[in-house]
Design a protein around this motif. Structure first.
Motif, PDB file in Angstrom:
ATOM      1  N   GLU A  62      -1.050 -11.753  13.376  1.00 29.09           N
ATOM      2  CA  GLU A  62      -2.442 -12.056  14.371  1.00 29.09           C
ATOM      3  C   GLU A  62      -3.267 -10.775  14.896  1.00 29.09           C
ATOM      4  N   SER A  63      -3.021  -9.592  14.363  1.00 28.56           N
ATOM      5  CA  SER A  63      -3.713  -8.585  14.683  1.00 28.56           C
ATOM      6  C   SER A  63      -5.125  -8.803  14.692  1.00 28.56           C
ATOM      7  N   GLU A  64      -6.185  -8.766  15.807  1.00 31.90           N
ATOM      8  CA  GLU A  64      -7.488  -8.995  15.677  1.00 31.90           C
ATOM      9  C   GLU A  64      -8.049  -7.619  15.219  1.00 31.90           C
ATOM     10  N   ILE A  65      -7.553  -6.516  15.545  1.00 32.19           N
ATOM     11  CA  ILE A  65      -7.920  -5.311  14.868  1.00 32.19           C
ATOM     12  C   ILE A  65      -7.715  -5.175  13.302  1.00 32.19           C
ATOM     13  N   TYR A  66      -6.817  -5.524  12.994  1.00 26.56           N
ATOM     14  CA  TYR A  66      -6.670  -5.565  11.551  1.00 26.56           C
ATOM     15  C   TYR A  66      -7.626  -6.731  10.895  1.00 26.56           C
ATOM     16  N   LEU A  67      -7.705  -7.665  11.248  1.00 27.92           N
ATOM     17  CA  LEU A  67      -8.874  -8.757  10.869  1.00 27.92           C
ATOM     18  C   LEU A  67     -10.071  -8.108  11.041  1.00 27.92           C
ATOM     19  N   ALA A  68     -10.393  -7.427  12.098  1.00 26.78           N
ATOM     20  CA  ALA A  68     -11.803  -6.920  12.122  1.00 26.78           C
ATOM     21  C   ALA A  68     -12.045  -5.743  10.982  1.00 26.78           C
ATOM     22  N   LEU A  69     -11.060  -5.039  10.843  1.00 23.26           N
ATOM     23  CA  LEU A  69     -11.216  -3.858   9.923  1.00 23.26           C
ATOM     24  C   LEU A  69     -11.149  -4.362   8.501  1.00 23.26           C
ATOM     25  N   GLU A  70     -10.357  -5.470   8.342  1.00 24.35           N
ATOM     26  CA  GLU A  70     -10.559  -6.122   6.760  1.00 24.35           C
ATOM     27  C   GLU A  70     -11.947  -6.903   6.680  1.00 24.35           C
ATOM     28  N   GLY A  71     -12.277  -7.584   7.778  1.00 27.04           N
ATOM     29  CA  GLY A  71     -13.427  -8.292   7.549  1.00 27.04           C
ATOM     30  C   GLY A  71     -14.933  -7.324   7.834  1.00 27.04           C
ATOM     31  N   GLY A  72     -14.693  -6.124   8.081  1.00 31.73           N
ATOM     32  CA  GLY A  72     -15.708  -5.077   8.262  1.00 31.73           C
ATOM     33  C   GLY A  72     -16.495  -5.131   9.512  1.00 31.73           C
ATOM     34  N   THR A  73     -16.250  -5.902  10.420  1.00 33.24           N
ATOM     35  CA  THR A  73     -16.751  -5.807  11.850  1.00 33.24           C
ATOM     36  C   THR A  73     -16.308  -4.738  12.665  1.00 33.24           C
ATOM     37  N   ALA A  74     -15.452  -4.112  12.093  1.00 35.23           N
ATOM     38  CA  ALA A  74     -15.066  -2.554  13.021  1.00 35.23           C
ATOM     39  C   ALA A  74     -14.595  -1.513  11.943  1.00 35.23           C
ATOM     40  N   THR A  75     -14.941  -0.609  12.242  1.00 30.77           N
ATOM     41  CA  THR A  75     -14.343   0.755  11.537  1.00 30.77           C
ATOM     42  C   THR A  75     -13.573   1.778  12.285  1.00 30.77           C
ATOM     43  N   PHE A  76     -12.961   2.659  11.649  1.00 26.32           N
ATOM     44  CA  PHE A  76     -12.134   3.448  12.441  1.00 26.32           C
ATOM     45  C   PHE A  76     -13.276   4.614  13.135  1.00 26.32           C
ATOM     46  N   GLU A  77     -14.581   4.669  12.724  1.00 32.66           N
ATOM     47  CA  GLU A  77     -15.392   5.105  13.445  1.00 32.66           C
ATOM     48  C   GLU A  77     -15.602   4.659  14.890  1.00 32.66           C
ATOM     49  N   ASN A  78     -15.778   3.156  14.915  1.00 33.38           N
ATOM     50  CA  ASN A  78     -16.232   2.607  16.132  1.00 33.38           C
ATOM     51  C   ASN A  78     -15.207   1.434  16.640  1.00 33.38           C
ATOM     52  N   VAL A  79     -13.899   1.347  16.066  1.00 34.08           N
ATOM     53  CA  VAL A  79     -13.104   0.493  16.629  1.00 34.08           C
ATOM     54  C   VAL A  79     -12.578   0.631  18.349  1.00 34.08           C
ATOM     55  N   HIS A  80     -12.832   1.864  18.797  1.00 34.59           N
ATOM     56  CA  HIS A  80     -12.664   2.106  20.150  1.00 34.59           C
ATOM     57  C   HIS A  80     -13.848   1.423  20.936  1.00 34.59           C
ATOM     58  N   GLU A  81     -14.955   1.344  20.275  1.00 32.54           N
ATOM     59  CA  GLU A  81     -16.160   0.604  21.295  1.00 32.54           C
ATOM     60  C   GLU A  81     -15.860  -0.791  20.981  1.00 32.54           C
TER      61      GLU A  81
ATOM     62  N   VAL B  96       0.766  -1.173  -0.007  1.00 32.48           N
ATOM     63  CA  VAL B  96       0.007  -0.036  -0.071  1.00 32.48           C
ATOM     64  C   VAL B  96       0.706   1.172  -0.020  1.00 32.48           C
ATOM     65  N   TYR B  97       2.003   1.172   0.815  1.00 27.05           N
ATOM     66  CA  TYR B  97       2.806   2.311   0.864  1.00 27.05           C
ATOM     67  C   TYR B  97       3.676   2.585  -0.465  1.00 27.05           C
ATOM     68  N   ALA B  98       3.983   1.563  -0.888  1.00 21.58           N
ATOM     69  CA  ALA B  98       4.542   1.841  -2.209  1.00 21.58           C
ATOM     70  C   ALA B  98       3.880   2.392  -3.426  1.00 21.58           C
ATOM     71  N   SER B  99       2.614   1.766  -3.320  1.00 22.48           N
ATOM     72  CA  SER B  99       1.638   2.637  -4.565  1.00 22.48           C
ATOM     73  C   SER B  99       1.314   3.680  -4.075  1.00 22.48           C
ATOM     74  N   ASN B 100       1.050   4.334  -2.848  1.00 20.01           N
ATOM     75  CA  ASN B 100       0.251   5.341  -2.594  1.00 20.01           C
ATOM     76  C   ASN B 100       0.977   6.471  -2.047  1.00 20.01           C
ATOM     77  N   CYS B 101       2.133   6.241  -1.068  1.00 21.44           N
ATOM     78  CA  CYS B 101       2.820   7.073  -0.337  1.00 21.44           C
ATOM     79  C   CYS B 101       4.107   7.385  -0.832  1.00 21.44           C
ATOM     80  N   SER B 102       4.644   6.461  -1.312  1.00 25.24           N
ATOM     81  CA  SER B 102       6.191   6.478  -1.432  1.00 25.24           C
ATOM     82  C   SER B 102       6.656   7.640  -2.417  1.00 25.24           C
ATOM     83  N   GLY B 103       5.714   8.156  -3.304  1.00 20.18           N
ATOM     84  CA  GLY B 103       5.804   9.231  -4.400  1.00 20.18           C
ATOM     85  C   GLY B 103       6.358  10.393  -3.438  1.00 20.18           C
TER      86      GLY B 103
ATOM     87  N   ALA C 141      -2.474  -0.852   7.422  1.00 21.90           N
ATOM     88  CA  ALA C 141      -1.461  -1.359   7.048  1.00 21.90           C
ATOM     89  C   ALA C 141      -0.355  -0.473   6.452  1.00 21.90           C
ATOM     90  N   ALA C 142      -0.394   0.466   5.869  1.00 23.08           N
ATOM     91  CA  ALA C 142       0.507   1.473   5.502  1.00 23.08           C
ATOM     92  C   ALA C 142       1.176   2.261   6.707  1.00 23.08           C
TER      93      ALA C 142
END
Ligand code: HEC
Length: 300
Positions: free
Chosen positions: A259-278, A144-151, A233-234
């Motif tokens: 094994e990050s649970e949060i990463y898996l939850a964001l990927e799977g849509g069971t959490a977002t940046f809006e509600n991850v703290h909940e 993700v970094y290589a294609s969006n941020c490295s420029g 990820a970036a």
């Protein structure tokens, strides 16, 4: 055909059954070859008079038969005696010898080779999910970094122009907690300036607090352009790869490890940046949200 029709016409109508016609048409057009006639004559003569003295052609046929049958018998006997000597008489040429001596491909090897493409296909299929799981947010983040941020920030996070460098722990100094960095990348310079929240990151940053827009450049907001999981990820790549953050930390385990649970939850849509703290309230996650917020120096 002509002679056949003439013949048919000659026969009176009354004595003209179908069988006669058939006989006429075939016997008259077929000529029996000379040698067959001779052979049948000879056979007939033989049958007629076995006791009668045979005429000229018959005699030679019996005479040589007796002598001829004796001759092969002798020859066969000779062959049997000569047989053991044969292999010695004809040695292999070097080419033939080399051919016989070479190692032959065993049958099992042929079978193994023939199923190799099938195995390769299954191997490639089997490797795919394993690779994705093993790399986790760090591996995904590098892409993700290589294609969006490295420029703007440089392939190794060394920084280009107004886009800050991340190397040597720099980005860890700006953001002692990962949630502040996620919010910043999510929203970008304009959102902070518009909201009047100019200070981002650690207000007590070593070397001075960051001020939105102070670099002279604009950091784009990535909300809507990257998924929440891609942004995490970036950010993991920037903190724990480019900046050299401590991968033994609790933060790394919770957010950036394979094994990050949060990463898996964001990927799977069971959490977002809006509600991850909940969703992960029991882990002490700070709210990210979708509005700019001044950063903190340490986790409360
Ligand atoms: C168009 C160029 C550009 C791109 C692309 C870009 N950035 Fe930035 N970035 C900047 C600029 C400029 C700043 C400084 C912003 C300011 O002064 O308000 C910055 C600042 C940052 C900071 C704060 C660093 C610090 O120590 O203050 C982080 C973190 C960051 N960018 C992450 C990212 C990530 C992650 C991506 C890719 C998803 C990215 N950037 C893509 C230009 C860019």
């Amino acid at each position: 055909m002509n002679s056949c029709t003439e013949l048919v016409q000659d026969v009176p109508r009354a004595d003209f059954p179908l069988r006669t016609l058939r006989r006429l048409s075939f016997t008259d057009v077929t000529e029996i070859p000379e040698h067959l006639l001779k052979r049948s004559k000879a056979a007939k003569a033989k049958a007629d008079g076995a006791e009668a003295p045979a005429d000229a052609p018959a005699a030679p046929s019996t005479a040589p038969a007796t002598t001829a049958s004796a001759a092969p018998a002798v020859a066969a006997k000779k062959d049997v005696e000569a047989a053991p000597a044969a292999p010695v008489a004809k040695p292999d040429t070097p080419v033939v010898a080399a051919y016989k001596a070479r190692k032959k491909i065993p049958v099992w090897a042929m079978v193994t080779l023939s199923i190799l493409p099938v195995w390769l296909f299954m191997y490639v299929l089997a490797m795919k999910p394993v690779t994705a799981k093993a790399t986790g947010p760090l591996g995904d983040g590098a892409a993700v970094y290589a294609s969006n941020c490295s420029g703007c920030h440089g392939g190794g996070g060394e920084g280009i122009g107004s886009a800050y460098a991340f190397t040597g722990g720099a980005v860890m100094k700006t953001f002692p907690v990962i949630e502040d960095q996620l919010r910043w990348v999510y929203l970008g310079t304009k959102a902070y300036v518009d909201a009047g929240v100019l200070g981002y990151g650690d207000p007590n940053r070593e070397g001075g607090a960051r001020v939105a827009g102070a670099s002279g450049g604009q950091m784009p907001g990535w909300k809507g352009n990257l998924t929440d999981a891609e942004i995490l990820a970036a950010v993991c790549d920037e903190r724990y790869n480019l900046s050299g953050g401590d991968q033994a930390s609790e933060e790394f385990a919770l957010w950036c490890s394979p094994e990050s649970e949060i990463y898996l939850a964001l990927e799977g849509g069971t959490a977002t940046f809006e509600n991850v703290h909940e969703v992960f309230a029991d882990k002490g996650v700070i709210a990210i949200g979708s509005t700019p917020v001044a950063g903190v120096s340490e986790r409360p």
